[in-house]
Scaffold this active site. Structure first.
Site, PDB file in Angstrom:
ATOM      1  N   LYS A  13       0.829  -1.219   0.000  1.00 50.03           N
ATOM      2  CA  LYS A  13       0.000   0.000   0.000  1.00 50.03           C
ATOM      3  C   LYS A  13       0.859   1.264   0.000  1.00 50.03           C
ATOM      4  O   LYS A  13       0.629   2.180  -0.782  1.00 50.03           O
ATOM      5  CB  LYS A  13      -0.947   0.017   1.222  1.00 50.03           C
ATOM      6  CG  LYS A  13      -1.913  -1.156   1.264  1.00 50.03           C
ATOM      7  CD  LYS A  13      -2.856  -1.069   2.439  1.00 50.03           C
ATOM      8  CE  LYS A  13      -2.176  -1.142   3.783  1.00 50.03           C
ATOM      9  NZ  LYS A  13      -1.464  -2.414   4.055  1.00 50.03           N
ATOM     10  N   ARG A  88      -9.881   0.448   9.177  1.00 54.31           N
ATOM     11  CA  ARG A  88      -9.403  -0.906   9.482  1.00 54.31           C
ATOM     12  C   ARG A  88     -10.411  -1.693  10.301  1.00 54.31           C
ATOM     13  O   ARG A  88     -10.157  -2.854  10.618  1.00 54.31           O
ATOM     14  CB  ARG A  88      -8.108  -0.801  10.286  1.00 54.31           C
ATOM     15  CG  ARG A  88      -6.854  -1.080   9.474  1.00 54.31           C
ATOM     16  CD  ARG A  88      -5.687  -0.718  10.344  1.00 54.31           C
ATOM     17  NE  ARG A  88      -4.492  -1.432  10.134  1.00 54.31           N
ATOM     18  CZ  ARG A  88      -3.403  -0.908   9.583  1.00 54.31           C
ATOM     19  NH1 ARG A  88      -3.414   0.307   9.082  1.00 54.31           N
ATOM     20  NH2 ARG A  88      -2.304  -1.610   9.515  1.00 54.31           N
ATOM     21  N   ARG A 127      11.417  -5.273   4.995  1.00 56.13           N
ATOM     22  CA  ARG A 127      11.115  -3.850   4.738  1.00 56.13           C
ATOM     23  C   ARG A 127      12.054  -2.927   5.524  1.00 56.13           C
ATOM     24  O   ARG A 127      12.280  -3.107   6.709  1.00 56.13           O
ATOM     25  CB  ARG A 127       9.669  -3.541   5.141  1.00 56.13           C
ATOM     26  CG  ARG A 127       9.349  -2.053   5.169  1.00 56.13           C
ATOM     27  CD  ARG A 127       7.877  -1.777   5.158  1.00 56.13           C
ATOM     28  NE  ARG A 127       7.122  -2.526   6.122  1.00 56.13           N
ATOM     29  CZ  ARG A 127       5.786  -2.633   6.135  1.00 56.13           C
ATOM     30  NH1 ARG A 127       5.068  -2.015   5.225  1.00 56.13           N
ATOM     31  NH2 ARG A 127       5.176  -3.335   7.051  1.00 56.13           N
ATOM     32  N   ARG A 160      11.247  -1.154  10.792  1.00 58.88           N
ATOM     33  CA  ARG A 160      10.209  -0.851  11.772  1.00 58.88           C
ATOM     34  C   ARG A 160      10.236  -1.886  12.883  1.00 58.88           C
ATOM     35  O   ARG A 160      10.422  -3.064  12.617  1.00 58.88           O
ATOM     36  CB  ARG A 160       8.833  -0.894  11.084  1.00 58.88           C
ATOM     37  CG  ARG A 160       8.493   0.375  10.354  1.00 58.88           C
ATOM     38  CD  ARG A 160       7.320   0.223   9.437  1.00 58.88           C
ATOM     39  NE  ARG A 160       6.126  -0.353  10.028  1.00 58.88           N
ATOM     40  CZ  ARG A 160       4.940  -0.429   9.408  1.00 58.88           C
ATOM     41  NH1 ARG A 160       4.815   0.068   8.188  1.00 58.88           N
ATOM     42  NH2 ARG A 160       3.908  -0.978   9.996  1.00 58.88           N
ATOM     43  N   ARG A 171      -0.108  -9.048  13.399  1.00 63.42           N
ATOM     44  CA  ARG A 171      -0.719  -8.026  12.534  1.00 63.42           C
ATOM     45  C   ARG A 171      -1.528  -8.674  11.413  1.00 63.42           C
ATOM     46  O   ARG A 171      -2.584  -8.167  11.042  1.00 63.42           O
ATOM     47  CB  ARG A 171       0.371  -7.096  11.973  1.00 63.42           C
ATOM     48  CG  ARG A 171       0.867  -6.129  13.046  1.00 63.42           C
ATOM     49  CD  ARG A 171       2.194  -5.510  12.687  1.00 63.42           C
ATOM     50  NE  ARG A 171       2.143  -4.735  11.466  1.00 63.42           N
ATOM     51  CZ  ARG A 171       3.185  -4.560  10.652  1.00 63.42           C
ATOM     52  NH1 ARG A 171       4.352  -5.112  10.925  1.00 63.42           N
ATOM     53  NH2 ARG A 171       3.058  -3.824   9.593  1.00 63.42           N
TER      54      ARG A 171
HETATM   55  P1  ADP Z   1       2.137  -1.867   3.195  1.00 65.86           P
HETATM   56  O1  ADP Z   1       2.098  -0.363   3.185  1.00 65.86           O
HETATM   57  O2  ADP Z   1       0.931  -2.474   2.526  1.00 65.86           O
HETATM   58  O3  ADP Z   1       2.381  -2.456   4.556  1.00 65.86           O
HETATM   59  P2  ADP Z   1       4.687  -1.538   1.768  1.00 65.86           P
HETATM   60  O4  ADP Z   1       4.366  -0.687   0.589  1.00 65.86           O
HETATM   61  O5  ADP Z   1       5.411  -0.904   2.902  1.00 65.86           O
HETATM   62  O6  ADP Z   1       3.354  -2.319   2.283  1.00 65.86           O
HETATM   63  O7  ADP Z   1       5.509  -2.796   1.219  1.00 65.86           O
HETATM   64  C1  ADP Z   1       5.954  -3.834   2.100  1.00 65.86           C
HETATM   65  C2  ADP Z   1       7.334  -4.320   1.634  1.00 65.86           C
HETATM   66  O8  ADP Z   1       7.175  -5.005   0.403  1.00 65.86           O
HETATM   67  C3  ADP Z   1       8.334  -3.196   1.389  1.00 65.86           C
HETATM   68  O9  ADP Z   1       9.605  -3.639   1.802  1.00 65.86           O
HETATM   69  C4  ADP Z   1       8.289  -2.980  -0.128  1.00 65.86           C
HETATM   70  O10 ADP Z   1       9.538  -2.530  -0.653  1.00 65.86           O
HETATM   71  C5  ADP Z   1       7.956  -4.376  -0.628  1.00 65.86           C
HETATM   72  N1  ADP Z   1       7.121  -4.381  -1.827  1.00 65.86           N
HETATM   73  C6  ADP Z   1       6.075  -3.556  -2.104  1.00 65.86           C
HETATM   74  N2  ADP Z   1       5.526  -3.851  -3.302  1.00 65.86           N
HETATM   75  C7  ADP Z   1       6.232  -4.915  -3.773  1.00 65.86           C
HETATM   76  C8  ADP Z   1       6.145  -5.707  -4.979  1.00 65.86           C
HETATM   77  N3  ADP Z   1       5.216  -5.468  -5.906  1.00 65.86           N
HETATM   78  N4  ADP Z   1       7.024  -6.720  -5.128  1.00 65.86           N
HETATM   79  C9  ADP Z   1       7.971  -6.971  -4.178  1.00 65.86           C
HETATM   80  N5  ADP Z   1       8.108  -6.273  -3.036  1.00 65.86           N
HETATM   81  C10 ADP Z   1       7.244  -5.254  -2.832  1.00 65.86           C
HETATM   82  P1  AMP Z   2       0.626   0.500   9.080  1.00 66.70           P
HETATM   83  O1  AMP Z   2       1.726   1.473   8.871  1.00 66.70           O
HETATM   84  O2  AMP Z   2      -0.601   0.811   8.288  1.00 66.70           O
HETATM   85  O3  AMP Z   2       1.088  -0.940   8.894  1.00 66.70           O
HETATM   86  O4  AMP Z   2       0.173   0.642  10.607  1.00 66.70           O
HETATM   87  C1  AMP Z   2       1.079   0.399  11.665  1.00 66.70           C
HETATM   88  C2  AMP Z   2       0.308   0.272  12.988  1.00 66.70           C
HETATM   89  O5  AMP Z   2      -0.373   1.515  13.279  1.00 66.70           O
HETATM   90  C3  AMP Z   2      -0.811  -0.788  13.020  1.00 66.70           C
HETATM   91  O6  AMP Z   2      -0.310  -2.092  13.314  1.00 66.70           O
HETATM   92  C4  AMP Z   2      -1.701  -0.233  14.137  1.00 66.70           C
HETATM   93  O7  AMP Z   2      -1.151  -0.490  15.422  1.00 66.70           O
HETATM   94  C5  AMP Z   2      -1.626   1.272  13.893  1.00 66.70           C
HETATM   95  N1  AMP Z   2      -2.685   1.711  12.963  1.00 66.70           N
HETATM   96  C6  AMP Z   2      -2.513   2.232  11.715  1.00 66.70           C
HETATM   97  N2  AMP Z   2      -3.697   2.529  11.159  1.00 66.70           N
HETATM   98  C7  AMP Z   2      -4.647   2.187  12.059  1.00 66.70           C
HETATM   99  C8  AMP Z   2      -6.067   2.232  12.059  1.00 66.70           C
HETATM  100  N3  AMP Z   2      -6.775   2.677  11.006  1.00 66.70           N
HETATM  101  N4  AMP Z   2      -6.720   1.794  13.166  1.00 66.70           N
HETATM  102  C9  AMP Z   2      -6.037   1.348  14.228  1.00 66.70           C
HETATM  103  N5  AMP Z   2      -4.701   1.243  14.297  1.00 66.70           N
HETATM  104  C10 AMP Z   2      -3.998   1.672  13.212  1.00 66.70           C
END
Ligand code: ADP
Ligand code: AMP
Length: 216
Positions: A13, A88, A127, A160, A171
Site C-alpha cells: 500500500k 481498518r 522492509r 520498523r 498483525r
Molecule cells: P504496506 O504499506 O501495505 O504495509 P509496503 O508498501 O510498505 O506495504 O511494502 C511492504 C514491503 O514489500 C516493502 O519492503 C516494499 O519494498 C515491498 N514491496 C512492495 N511492493 C512490492 C512488490 N510489488 N514486489 C515486491 N516487493 C514489494
Molecule cells: P501501518 O503502517 O498501516 O502498517 O500501521 C502500523 C500500525 O499503526 C498498526 O499495526 C496499528 O497499530 C496502527 N494503525 C494504523 N492505522 C490504524 C487504524 N486505522 N486503526 C487502528 N490502528 C492503526
C-alpha cells in the site's frame, strides 16, 4: 478522486500510495505514518499509540477516527485524497461515511491489493524505510544501491520495530479478524476493485491506474 487503498500489512500500500499520489497530485493520508511520527516526537498521541503498535494491535477506534476527521478537513483534500491504512474496522468505516456525508463528499473507489500470507511475511521482514524521506525499500525484493542508505535522499534506512518476530504474524491475524470484513462492506457498495499485488511494483501500479482511469 477520493480513494481508499486496502490490503493486508506488507501488500504494498505505501509503495503504491507514493506512485498514485504523485500521478494524481493528491495527499497521501496514512494513519500508520501519522502514528509513527507521533511516536518519534513523543507526543501524548504517540505514547498512547505505541502501546498498541508494539504488540501489532489496532489503536482504539475513537483515537484513530478523530485524527482522520481532522485531517480530511484540511484544504489539500478538496481535490481528492488517498487513505492508506484507514479504515481498518467496521466502526471506522461507518465513521468515515459520516465524516464524508458531513463534508458532502463520497468515497469513489476502494482498491484492495491482495498477496499470499507467506509473501507478506517475507515482505514485512525485509522492509526498511528512510528515516528522512520515508521512501520504502526491501532488502530482498527492492534493495537500495548501497545497503542502509536511501537512493533518493541519502538518509538512513531503518527497520520498523513492528516488522520483527511474532508481531508480524499478530498483525496479519488482526487484519483477517478486524479488517478483512470491510471488503464485503465496500463490495456491497459497488466500490471494491481487487488488484493482484504479487507482481512487479510497476505492473501493480499499471493495474491500479487502469481502474482509476476507468472512473475518471
Ligand atoms: P504496506 O504499506 O501495505 O504495509 P509496503 O508498501 O510498505 O506495504 O511494502 C511492504 C514491503 O514489500 C516493502 O519492503 C516494499 O519494498 C515491498 N514491496 C512492495 N511492493 C512490492 C512488490 N510489488 N514486489 C515486491 N516487493 C514489494
Ligand atoms: P501501518 O503502517 O498501516 O502498517 O500501521 C502500523 C500500525 O499503526 C498498526 O499495526 C496499528 O497499530 C496502527 N494503525 C494504523 N492505522 C490504524 C487504524 N486505522 N486503526 C487502528 N490502528 C492503526
Amino acid at each position: 478522486m477520493n480513494i481508499i487503498l486496502m490490503g493486508p500489512p506488507g501488500a504494498g500500500k505505501g509503495t503504491q500510495a507514493e506512485l498514485i499520489t504523485a500521478e494524481y497530485n493528491i495527499p497521501h493520508i496514512s494513519t500508520g505514518d501519522i502514528f509513527r511520527e507521533a511516536v518519534s516526537k513523543g507526543t501524548e498521541l504517540g505514547k498512547e499509540a505505541k502501546k498498541y503498535m508494539n504488540e501489532g494491535k489496532l489503536v482504539p477506534d475513537e483515537v484513530t477516527i478523530g485524527i482522520i476527521e481532522e485531517r480530511l478537513n484540511y484544504s489539500d483534500c478538496l481535490q481528492g485524497f488517498l487513505l492508506d491504512g484507514f479504515p481498518r474496522t467496521t466502526v471506522q468505516a461507518e465513521a468515515l461515511d459520516e465524516v464524508m456525508a458531513k463534508l458532502d463528499r463520497k468515497i469513489e473507489v476502494v482498491i484492495n491489493i491482495f498477496v499470499d500470507r507467506d509473501i507478506l511475511i517475507e515482505r514485512m521482514e525485509g522492509r526498511v524505510s528512510c528515516k528522512n524521506c520515508k521512501s520504502i525499500y526491501n532488502t530482498k525484493f527492492n534493495p537500495p544501491s548501497s545497503p542502509g542508505i536511501c537512493d533518493k535522499c541519502g538518509g538512513e534506512l531503518v527497520q520498523r520495530s513492528d516488522d520483527r518476530g511474532e508481531t508480524v504474524r499478530t498483525r496479519l491475524d488482526v487484519y483477517i479478524e478486524q479488517t478483512s470484513p470491510l471488503l464485503a462492506y465496500y463490495e456491497k457498495k459497488g466500490l471494491l476493485h481487487n488488484i493482484n499485488g504479487d507482481q512487479d511494483t510497476s505492473l501493480v501500479f499499471e493495474d491500479i491506474k487502469k481502474v482509476l482511469e476507468s472512473l475518471r
